[in-house]
Design an enzyme around this catalytic site. Structure first.
Site, short mmCIF file in Angstrom:
data_model
loop_
_atom_site.label_atom_id
_atom_site.label_comp_id
_atom_site.label_asym_id
_atom_site.label_seq_id
_atom_site.Cartn_x
_atom_site.Cartn_y
_atom_site.Cartn_z
N GLY A 1 -59.65 25.43 91.35
CA GLY A 1 -58.64 26.06 90.49
C GLY A 1 -57.37 26.42 91.25
CE LYS B 1 -56.02 30.54 84.83
NZ LYS B 1 -55.04 30.36 85.86
CB SER C 1 -57.60 40.67 86.95
OG SER C 1 -56.40 40.68 86.22
CE1 TYR D 1 -60.18 36.73 83.25
CE2 TYR D 1 -58.33 38.24 82.92
CZ TYR D 1 -59.07 37.41 83.74
OH TYR D 1 -58.72 37.27 85.07
CE LYS E 1 -61.69 37.94 86.40
NZ LYS E 1 -62.42 37.03 87.28
CG LEU F 1 -42.42 34.56 82.57
CD1 LEU F 1 -41.80 34.20 81.22
CD2 LEU F 1 -41.95 35.96 83.01
P1 NAD Z 1 -58.47 28.67 87.42
O1 NAD Z 1 -58.94 28.50 86.03
O2 NAD Z 1 -57.40 27.76 87.91
O3 NAD Z 1 -59.70 28.58 88.43
C1 NAD Z 1 -61.00 28.98 88.08
C2 NAD Z 1 -61.95 27.87 88.47
O4 NAD Z 1 -63.28 28.23 88.12
C3 NAD Z 1 -61.64 26.56 87.76
O5 NAD Z 1 -61.56 25.52 88.71
C4 NAD Z 1 -62.82 26.36 86.81
O6 NAD Z 1 -63.11 25.01 86.58
C5 NAD Z 1 -63.92 27.09 87.56
N1 NAD Z 1 -65.02 27.59 86.73
C6 NAD Z 1 -64.95 28.37 85.63
N2 NAD Z 1 -66.18 28.61 85.15
C7 NAD Z 1 -67.07 27.99 85.98
C8 NAD Z 1 -68.49 27.88 86.01
N3 NAD Z 1 -69.27 28.44 85.09
N4 NAD Z 1 -69.04 27.16 87.01
C9 NAD Z 1 -68.28 26.55 87.96
N5 NAD Z 1 -66.94 26.63 87.97
C10 NAD Z 1 -66.33 27.34 86.99
O7 NAD Z 1 -58.02 30.19 87.59
P2 NAD Z 1 -57.23 30.88 88.78
O8 NAD Z 1 -55.89 31.26 88.27
O9 NAD Z 1 -57.36 30.09 90.01
O10 NAD Z 1 -58.08 32.21 88.89
C11 NAD Z 1 -59.17 32.33 89.78
C12 NAD Z 1 -59.85 33.65 89.53
O11 NAD Z 1 -58.90 34.71 89.67
C13 NAD Z 1 -60.44 33.79 88.13
O12 NAD Z 1 -61.65 34.51 88.22
C14 NAD Z 1 -59.40 34.61 87.40
O13 NAD Z 1 -59.98 35.36 86.36
C15 NAD Z 1 -58.89 35.52 88.50
N6 NAD Z 1 -57.52 35.98 88.28
C16 NAD Z 1 -56.52 35.09 88.02
C17 NAD Z 1 -55.23 35.55 87.81
C18 NAD Z 1 -54.10 34.62 87.48
O14 NAD Z 1 -53.08 35.07 86.95
N7 NAD Z 1 -54.21 33.32 87.77
C19 NAD Z 1 -54.96 36.92 87.87
C20 NAD Z 1 -56.00 37.78 88.15
C21 NAD Z 1 -57.28 37.31 88.36
C1 WQD Z 2 -45.77 38.19 82.24
C2 WQD Z 2 -44.62 38.79 81.45
C3 WQD Z 2 -45.03 38.84 79.07
C4 WQD Z 2 -45.08 34.48 78.58
C5 WQD Z 2 -51.79 37.80 82.30
C6 WQD Z 2 -53.16 38.31 81.98
C7 WQD Z 2 -53.74 39.00 83.17
C8 WQD Z 2 -53.67 38.13 84.43
C9 WQD Z 2 -52.34 37.48 84.61
C10 WQD Z 2 -55.75 37.13 84.93
C11 WQD Z 2 -45.08 39.72 80.32
C12 WQD Z 2 -43.87 37.92 79.39
C13 WQD Z 2 -45.01 35.76 79.08
C14 WQD Z 2 -44.06 34.01 77.72
C15 WQD Z 2 -42.95 36.14 77.96
N1 WQD Z 2 -54.59 37.06 84.43
N2 WQD Z 2 -43.96 36.57 78.79
N3 WQD Z 2 -43.03 34.87 77.45
O1 WQD Z 2 -49.45 39.27 80.76
O2 WQD Z 2 -48.93 40.16 83.07
O3 WQD Z 2 -50.98 38.87 82.71
O4 WQD Z 2 -51.89 36.89 83.40
O5 WQD Z 2 -56.35 38.12 85.28
O6 WQD Z 2 -55.05 39.30 82.83
O7 WQD Z 2 -53.05 39.23 80.90
O8 WQD Z 2 -48.83 37.69 82.66
O9 WQD Z 2 -47.43 35.67 82.81
O10 WQD Z 2 -48.63 36.17 80.63
O11 WQD Z 2 -46.70 37.59 81.32
O12 WQD Z 2 -41.99 36.86 77.68
O13 WQD Z 2 -44.08 32.89 77.21
O14 WQD Z 2 -43.92 37.73 80.79
O15 WQD Z 2 -44.79 39.56 77.90
O16 WQD Z 2 -44.14 40.74 80.23
P1 WQD Z 2 -49.51 39.08 82.20
P2 WQD Z 2 -47.93 36.67 81.85
#
Ligand code: NAD
Ligand code: WQD
Length: 363
Positions: A10, A84, A124, A148, A152, A199
Site C-alpha cells: 500500500g 481505510k 490514525s 473506520y 482503529k 485532498l
Molecule cells: P493502503 O490501502 O494503501 O494500504 C493498506 C494495504 O493493506 C493495502 O495494500 C491493502 O491491499 C492491504 N490489506 C488490506 N486488508 C488486507 C487483508 N485483510 N490482508 C492483507 N492485506 C490487506 O493504505 P495506506 O494509506 O498505506 O494506509 C496504511 C495503514 O495506515 C492503514 O491501516 C490505514 O488505515 C492507516 N492510516 C492511513 C492514513 C492515510 O491517510 N493514508 C492515515 C492514518 C492511518
Molecule cells: C483534508 C481536508 C476536507 C477532499 C481522512 C480520514 C482520516 C485519515 C486521513 C486514515 C479536509 C478537505 C478533502 C476534497 C476538500 N485516514 N477536502 N475537498 O478528512 O483529514 O482525513 O484521511 O486514517 O481518517 O478521515 O483528510 O484529505 O479527506 O481532507 O475540501 O475533495 O481537505 O474537508 O478539510 P481528512 P482529507
C-alpha cells in the site's frame, strides 16, 4: 531475522519498505492487494536494488499467515494492512470490523504462538474525532466518529489489553496525521481507486486533467480562510518514523501511542496555493457544503515522538507538493500503466518461488 510488513504494497507500507531496506533490515511483505498493486513492490525493489519476499495472503487466512511465520524468522511486525475509506466504512461497517479487527486478532494470536511480541501498528489521528484544542497530543480524549475510526480505536484498546495480559509485548501505536507526497524517484506514490476521497490526490488529478475542479468542503470554519486545517506530513518522513518506532519496540516493553505529524496546520486553500506555487499549474475549485463529520482543525503535537522516538518530520509543504506531483505526472493512471520513467529503467524480473514471490533486479 526479518520484519514482517502487513499491507506493505500500500501507499505508506511501500514507502516504509524502502526506508527499512535502506536501513539494512530484512523484510517480508504480506498483502492481498485489495487496495494496492504488486507493481508497487516491484518498484520498491528497483529503487532499493534489494530483494525481499512477498506473500499474497489475506490476513484473515490464519493458515496462510501462519505459514509466513513458519517459513521466515520473524522478529517484529509492522501492521499496515486494513481498509481505510471512511465513507465506505459507514456503508459496509461489518466488512471494516471484520477485515481490520479480526485480522489483527488473528495476527496477534500467531505472533504470540511464535513468541514475536514487537509490534508497530498503523493508527490514525481519526481516533481524536473532532478535537476542541490544538495542537492535539496523545493524552487527548479519544472518540472516533465513524466505523473506520472505531476499528482503529478498538484495535488500540485490544493491543493495550494484550499488553496488560503479558508485559513482554512491546507495541507502538502510531497515529498518523495526513500523509501526502511520494518517494522522490516518482516511481511509487498514492494510487487511489476511482475518484479520490482525500485532498491531495484530488488536487493532483485535477492538475493532470483527469478531474475538472476541486470541491472545497466548506469555507465557514474558524480558520484563516474558513477552510479546514490539517497537518500534512510527507509520506517519506512518516515512513522514517516507522524505522524509529521499530528501534523503540526492540529495546523496551510496553504499549504507547505516538503522533506522527509536523505540528503545522495548513488550510485547504493554503495547500492549493502551495501546490500551484510549487508546480505552476492553476487548480480550479468551487466551494461546496462541508463534508459531514469533518473536523474544522486538526494538527499534531509531535513532541512525544521527538522525545521518545528521536523522530521529527523534516520535509516541508513545497517538497510534499513537488513529490505528489512528480508521482502523478509520471504515472497518470497510477500503477495501471508503466510510466515512461520506468521504461527507462531496467525492468524487474519476477521469480516465482513455491508460492512466494521474490523480485530480483536484472543486471
Ligand atoms: P493502503 O490501502 O494503501 O494500504 C493498506 C494495504 O493493506 C493495502 O495494500 C491493502 O491491499 C492491504 N490489506 C488490506 N486488508 C488486507 C487483508 N485483510 N490482508 C492483507 N492485506 C490487506 O493504505 P495506506 O494509506 O498505506 O494506509 C496504511 C495503514 O495506515 C492503514 O491501516 C490505514 O488505515 C492507516 N492510516 C492511513 C492514513 C492515510 O491517510 N493514508 C492515515 C492514518 C492511518
Ligand atoms: C483534508 C481536508 C476536507 C477532499 C481522512 C480520514 C482520516 C485519515 C486521513 C486514515 C479536509 C478537505 C478533502 C476534497 C476538500 N485516514 N477536502 N475537498 O478528512 O483529514 O482525513 O484521511 O486514517 O481518517 O478521515 O483528510 O484529505 O479527506 O481532507 O475540501 O475533495 O481537505 O474537508 O478539510 P481528512 P482529507
Amino acid at each position: 531475522m526479518a520484519v514482517l510488513i502487513t499491507g506493505g504494497a500500500g501507499y505508506i507500507g511501500s514507502h516504509t519498505c524502502i526506508e527499512l531496506l535502506n536501513a539494512g533490515y530484512e523484510i517480508v511483505v504480506v498483502d492481498n492487494y485489495i487496495n494496492s498493486k504488486q507493481e508497487s513492490l516491484k518498484r520498491v525493489g528497483i529503487i532499493t536494488g534489494k530483494d525481499f519476499k512477498i506473500y499474497n495472503v489475506d490476513l484473515l487466512d490464519a493458515v496462510g499467515l501462519e505459514n509466513v511465520f513458519v517459513e521466515n524468522n520473524i522478529e517484529a511486525v509492522i501492521h499496515f494492512a486494513g481498509l481505510k475509506a471512511v465513507g465506505e466504512s459507514v456503508i459496509l461497517p461489518l466488512w471494516y470490523y471484520h477485515n481490520n479487527i479480526t485480522s489483527t486478532v488473528i495476527l496477534c494470536n500467531i505472533m504470540k504462538r511464535f513468541d514475536v511480541k514487537n509490534l508497530v501498528f498503523s493508527s490514525s489521528a481519526t481516533v481524536y474525532g473532532i478535537p476542541d484544542r490544538f495542537p492535539v497530543s496523545e493524552g487527548f480524549p479519544l472518540r472516533a466518529m465513524n466505523p473506520y475510526g472505531r476499528t482503529k480505536l478498538m484495535i488500540e484498546e485490544i493491543l493495550r489489553d494484550l499488553y496488560e495480559s503479558d508485559h513482554s509485548w512491546s507495541i507502538a501505536l502510531l497515529r498518523y496525521f495526513n500523509p501526502i507526497g511520494a518517494h522522490g524517484s516518482g516511481l511509487i506514490g498514492e494510487d487511489p481507486n476511482g475518484i479520490p476521497n482525500n485532498l491531495m490526490p484530488f488536487i493532483t488529478q485535477v492538475a493532470v486533467g483527469k478531474l475538472n475542479e476541486l470541491s472545497v468542503y466548506g469555507n465557514n470554519y474558524p480558520t484563516i480562510d474558513g477552510t479546514g486545517v490539517r497537518d500534512y506530513i510527507h509520506v517519506v518522513d512518516l515512513a522514517a518514523g516507522h524505522v524509529r518506532a521499530l528501534e523503540k519496540v526492540s529495546k523496551f516493553t510496553g504499549v504507547d501511542a505516538f503522533n506522527l505529524g509536523t505540528g503545522k496546520g495548513y488550510s485547504v486553500l493554503e495547500l492549493v496555493s502551495a501546490f500551484e506555487k510549487a508546480i505552476g499549474i492553476n487548480i480550479p475549485f468551487k466551494i461546496v457544503n462541508p463534508r459531514p463529520g469533518d473536523a474544522p482543525i486538526c494538527f499534531a503535537d509531535p513532541s512525544k515522538a521527538k522525545r521518545e522516538l528521536g523522530w521529527v518530520a523534516e520535509k516541508d509543504i513545497e517538497e510534499m507538493c513537488e513529490d505528489s506531483w512528480r508521482w502523478q505526472a509520471n504515472n497518470p493512471n497510477g500503477y495501471n500503466n508503466h510510466s515512461e520513467l520506468l521504461a527507462e529503467i531496467e525492468s524487474p524480473r519476477l521469480l516465482k518461488n513455491s508460492g512466494d514471490f521474490l523480485f530480483n533486479r536484472v543486471h
